[in-house]
Design an enzyme around this catalytic site. Structure first.
Site, mmCIF file in Angstrom:
data_model
loop_
_atom_site.group_PDB
_atom_site.id
_atom_site.type_symbol
_atom_site.label_atom_id
_atom_site.label_comp_id
_atom_site.label_asym_id
_atom_site.label_seq_id
_atom_site.Cartn_x
_atom_site.Cartn_y
_atom_site.Cartn_z
ATOM 1 N N TRP A 101 2.905 -7.282 5.641
ATOM 2 C CA TRP A 101 3.230 -6.189 4.717
ATOM 3 C C TRP A 101 4.568 -6.424 4.047
ATOM 4 C CZ3 TRP A 101 -1.022 -4.273 3.469
ATOM 5 C CH2 TRP A 101 -2.034 -4.034 4.402
ATOM 6 N N ASP A 171 9.904 0.368 4.774
ATOM 7 C CA ASP A 171 8.493 0.715 4.891
ATOM 8 C C ASP A 171 8.278 1.219 6.319
ATOM 9 O OD1 ASP A 171 5.768 0.815 5.250
ATOM 10 O OD2 ASP A 171 5.364 -1.205 4.500
ATOM 11 N N LYS A 195 -1.367 6.899 9.490
ATOM 12 C CA LYS A 195 -1.114 6.570 10.901
ATOM 13 C C LYS A 195 -0.512 7.776 11.622
ATOM 14 C CE LYS A 195 -0.467 2.117 8.879
ATOM 15 N NZ LYS A 195 -1.657 1.412 9.229
HETATM 16 N N1 PMP Z 1 2.865 -1.187 5.248
HETATM 17 C C1 PMP Z 1 2.535 -1.152 6.552
HETATM 18 C C2 PMP Z 1 3.605 -1.314 7.578
HETATM 19 C C3 PMP Z 1 1.192 -0.975 6.917
HETATM 20 O O1 PMP Z 1 0.864 -0.960 8.219
HETATM 21 C C4 PMP Z 1 0.216 -0.814 5.917
HETATM 22 C C5 PMP Z 1 -1.234 -0.560 6.228
HETATM 23 N N2 PMP Z 1 -1.700 -0.762 7.434
HETATM 24 C C6 PMP Z 1 0.611 -0.876 4.580
HETATM 25 C C7 PMP Z 1 1.942 -1.053 4.284
HETATM 26 C C8 PMP Z 1 -0.386 -0.727 3.465
HETATM 27 O O2 PMP Z 1 -0.762 0.582 3.410
HETATM 28 P P1 PMP Z 1 -1.822 1.155 2.368
HETATM 29 O O3 PMP Z 1 -3.148 0.639 2.783
HETATM 30 O O4 PMP Z 1 -1.662 2.634 2.534
HETATM 31 O O5 PMP Z 1 -1.444 0.696 1.020
#
Ligand code: PMP
Length: 360
Positions: A101, A171, A195
Site C-alpha cells: 500500500w 495511511d 476495517k
Molecule cells: N491502505 C491500507 C493500509 C490498506 O490496508 C488498504 C486496503 N486493504 C488500502 C490502503 C486500500 O484501501 P481501499 O481498497 O479502500 O482503496
C-alpha cells in the site's frame, strides 16, 4: 450453511463489525428514529441526515481528541483515492515504502512527478519498520508519507517517526481507532472505513487546517480538493450516507466501551495471546521484530508450508473464516480488528494448538 454466531471472521477487510452495532442497524434498518424511513431512503440534505453526520463527526473527534485546528472530512473512493489526492493537494512527498500500500501511494505521487522514495523495508520482504532519519527527508519535501499499519505484512509504527517539522501524512486504514493517537503529530491522517470504522465506501480524512490553504493546481477537479470537502462540510455532493450512519454507530460503540485506551488494552491482550501461541509453537513462524508487530493483522507461516491448505480447510470447518494470507504473499493471516472478540482469538489459538499436535 453457517448461522450468525457460529463463525469468527478474520478477514483483512471488509472486516467483522461489532455485534451491538449490527443489531442496532438491523433494528433501525427500515425505521430510523421513528421516521418510518431507512437512513438509505432519506435526503442527505434532510435535518435527520445532517444530524447523523454531525454526530458521527463529533464522536470521532472526541475519540481521537482531534484538536480544533484540524478538520474531519468524510470522502469516498476508499483509501486508494487518497494516494493521488495527497500529492494533488499537498505537493511533493517523501515516501517510506513498507509494503504494497505504501508502494501504491508512492506510485500515485510519482505519476504526478511529486514522489520520492526515501526509505523502506523491501530488503527483508517488508518484515520490519525502518527507523527514519529526519536528515534523509529532502529539503523540498512538502510532507512525509507513511503507512502506519501494513495490513499484508503485520508491521506497524510503534510511534510516529520524527520528521524535523515536515508534515506527516499517514495511511491508517488498518489501525485507526485501535489505540489512542496523538493527532498533533500528523498533518494528515486518512483511513478507508472497511476495517475499524464501518462499511466500505467511506474514507475518513483528518487534516490540519493550515494544509487546506496550500495552493492547488487549477486543473485539480473540485471533487479532488480537500478544501471543497471542508467548505461544504463533506456535503459538496451526496456523501455515502449509510456508511456515515454506521460509522457513527461504531464510534458510539467505542465510546461506550470506554474509548481508545480501553480498546487498546483489549487489542493488546488479543495480540499477545496470538503472538505467544506462535512463539511457543514448533509449527508456526512470525519473524516480525516484537516492537514492529501489528496488533491488528497477524500473518504467520507454517514451517511445513505444504500443510497450509489443510490448516485453512480445517480452520473453516471449525468456523474460523478468512484466515488465508494476501494473495501476493500466501501463508496465514489473522486480522484481529477492534470488533474481533477475545473469544475468537482464543478459539483460533486452541485450534492452532490442536492442529499442531495432530500434524507435527
Ligand atoms: N491502505 C491500507 C493500509 C490498506 O490496508 C488498504 C486496503 N486493504 C488500502 C490502503 C486500500 O484501501 P481501499 O481498497 O479502500 O482503496
Amino acid at each position: 450453511m453457517k448461522e450468525i454466531g457460529e463463525i469468527y471472521n478474520f478477514c483483512a477487510g471488509p472486516a467483522v463489525m461489532p455485534v451491538p452495532v449490527m443489531e442496532n442497524v438491523q433494528k433501525e434498518l427500515r425505521n430510523h428514529g421513528g421516521s418510518g424511513m431507512s437512513v438509505m431512503e432519506i435526503s442527505h440534505r434532510s435535518e435527520a441526515f445532517k444530524g447523523i453526520l454531525a454526530d458521527a463527526k463529533s464522536r470521532l473527534k472526541a475519540l481521537l481528541n482531534v484538536p480544533d485546528d484540524y478538520a474531519v472530512l468524510f470522502l469516498q473512493g476508499g483509501a486508494s483515492l487518497q494516494f493521488p489526492m495527497v500529492p494533488m493537494n499537498l505537493g511533493k512527498g517523501a515516501y517510506v515504502i513498507t509494503g504494497r500500500w505504501a508502494q501504491k501511494a508512492y506510485e500515485a505521487a510519482a505519476l504526478q512527478k511529486k514522489g520520492v522514495a526515501i526509505d523502506g523495508s523491501a530488503d527483508k520482504d517488508f518484515g520490519y519498520i525502518p527507523r527514519i532519519d529526519p536528515a534523509s527527508i529532502p529539503k523540498d519535501a512538502d510532507y512525509l508519507h507513511i503507512c502506519d499499519n501494513n495490513t499484508l505484512y503485520g508491521t506497524r509504527y510503534f510511534e510516529p517517526p520524527e520528521t524535523g517539522g515536515v508534515p506527516l501524512v499517514s495511511d491508517m486504514s488498518s489501525c485507526i481507532l485501535s489505540r489512542p493517537c496523538d493527532v498533533r503529530k500528523y498533518g494528515l491522517i486518512y483511513a478507508g472505513a472497511q476495517k475499524n470504522i464501518g462499511p466500505a465506501g467511506l474514507c475518513v480524512v483528518i487534516i490540519r487546517k493550515d494544509l487546506l490553504e496550500r495552493p492547488v493546481d487549477e486543473s485539480v477537479p473540485l471533487m479532488l480538493r480537500y478544501r471543497t470537502y471542508y467548505e461544504f462540510d463533506s456535503m459538496y455532493n451526496t456523501p455515502p450516507t449509510f456508511s456515515v450512519y454506521v460509522a457513527g454507530l461504531v464510534f458510539a460503540w467505542l465510546q461506550d466501551l470506554g474509548g481508545l485506551a480501553v480498546m487498546e488494552e483489549i487489542n493488546k491482550e488479543k495480540a499477545k495471546l496470538l503472538y505467544s501461541a506462535i512463539a511457543d509453537s514448533a509449527l508456526y513462524i512470525n519473524n516480525v521484530p516484537p516492537r514492529d508487530r501489528s496488533i491488528m493483522n497477524v500473518p504467520f507461516r507454517l514451517r511445513n508450508r505444504a500443510l497450509e491448505p489443510k490448516f485453512l480447510e480445517e480452520a473453516e470447518k471449525e468456523g474460523l473464516m478468512n484466515l488465508k494470507g494476501h494473495w501476493s504473499i500466501g501463508g496465514i493471516r489473522a486480522s484481529i480488528y477492534n470488533a474481533m472478540p477475545m473469544e475468537g482469538v482464543k478459539k483460533l489459538v486452541n485450534f492452532m494448538q490442536k492442529f499442531e499436535r495432530e500434524n507435527l
